[in-house]
Design a protein around this motif. Structure first.
Motif, PDB file in Angstrom:
ATOM      1  N   PRO A  62       0.828  -1.212   0.000  1.00 14.99           N
ATOM      2  CA  PRO A  62       0.000   0.000   0.000  1.00 14.99           C
ATOM      3  C   PRO A  62       0.862   1.263   0.000  1.00 14.99           C
ATOM      4  O   PRO A  62       1.932   1.303   0.615  1.00 14.99           O
ATOM      5  CB  PRO A  62      -0.792  -0.117   1.302  1.00 14.99           C
ATOM      6  N   ARG A  63       0.362   2.253  -0.696  1.00 14.69           N
ATOM      7  CA  ARG A  63       1.091   3.521  -0.810  1.00 14.69           C
ATOM      8  C   ARG A  63       1.422   4.090   0.565  1.00 14.69           C
ATOM      9  O   ARG A  63       2.513   4.609   0.778  1.00 14.69           O
ATOM     10  CB  ARG A  63       0.277   4.538  -1.608  1.00 14.69           C
ATOM     11  N   THR A  64       0.492   3.976   1.500  1.00 13.79           N
ATOM     12  CA  THR A  64       0.730   4.542   2.835  1.00 13.79           C
ATOM     13  C   THR A  64       1.934   3.895   3.516  1.00 13.79           C
ATOM     14  O   THR A  64       2.684   4.572   4.216  1.00 13.79           O
ATOM     15  CB  THR A  64      -0.512   4.393   3.738  1.00 13.79           C
ATOM     16  N   VAL A  67       4.989   5.405   1.880  1.00 17.27           N
ATOM     17  CA  VAL A  67       5.161   6.776   2.363  1.00 17.27           C
ATOM     18  C   VAL A  67       5.730   6.771   3.782  1.00 17.27           C
ATOM     19  O   VAL A  67       6.606   7.580   4.110  1.00 17.27           O
ATOM     20  CB  VAL A  67       3.841   7.571   2.284  1.00 17.27           C
ATOM     21  N   LEU A  68       5.281   5.847   4.619  1.00 16.51           N
ATOM     22  CA  LEU A  68       5.855   5.714   5.968  1.00 16.51           C
ATOM     23  C   LEU A  68       7.350   5.409   5.906  1.00 16.51           C
ATOM     24  O   LEU A  68       8.139   5.945   6.689  1.00 16.51           O
ATOM     25  CB  LEU A  68       5.151   4.596   6.743  1.00 16.51           C
ATOM     26  N   TRP A 117       7.411   5.334  -5.881  1.00 13.74           N
ATOM     27  CA  TRP A 117       6.429   4.688  -5.006  1.00 13.74           C
ATOM     28  C   TRP A 117       5.392   3.898  -5.794  1.00 13.74           C
ATOM     29  O   TRP A 117       4.989   2.820  -5.376  1.00 13.74           O
ATOM     30  CB  TRP A 117       5.761   5.696  -4.066  1.00 13.74           C
TER      31      TRP A 117
END
Length: 128
Positions: A62-64, A67-68, A117
């Motif tokens: 997942p993108r999140t 990003v984390l 990403w």
């Protein structure tokens, strides 16, 4: 290269963490840095490696979560840079080189992971 970036990231962190915990006490006098700082670097590197490698093993990322990872890399790069400034008056050139090199390496990973990403989030079978 893009598909292997998370593996490079995680394996580099794992290697650095194990090495720092194994010989950090000896490096402390050579680097002229506090042993506790080197132990912290080793522990954080191992924790970070666990997260990065867990992402590398996932088919879907997942993108999140990516990003984390980018945020974690960016914060770690900033912390290493800050320590280089704080310890500049007392650290050896080797110690400063380590802190600045780690900051540049991890900051570079953050930049690449941010840039790629979407490709990193693509399932492995879809990217082939």
């Amino acid at each position: 290269m893009c598909r292997n970036l998370l593996w490079v990231d995680g394996l580099a962190a794992a290697s650095a963490g194990v090495l720092m915990l194994a010989i950090g006490d000896r490096l402390s006098s050579w680097y002229q840095l506090p042993p506790a700082l080197l132990q912290l670097i080793g522990l954080v590197s191992l924790g970070y490696a666990t997260y990065s490698l867990s992402l590398a093993m996932r088919a879907r990322r997942p993108r999140t979560l990516i990003v984390l990872l980018v945020i974690a890399n960016s914060l770690w790069a900033a912390a290493c840079l800050r320590w280089a400034v704080v310890f500049a008056p007392t650290a050896s050139p080797w110690g400063l080189a380590h802190l600045l090199g780690e900051s540049a390496f991890v900051g570079g990973l953050a930049l690449l992971e941010w840039r790629w990403w979407a490709r990193l989030a693509t399932p492995v079978e879809a990217a082939a």
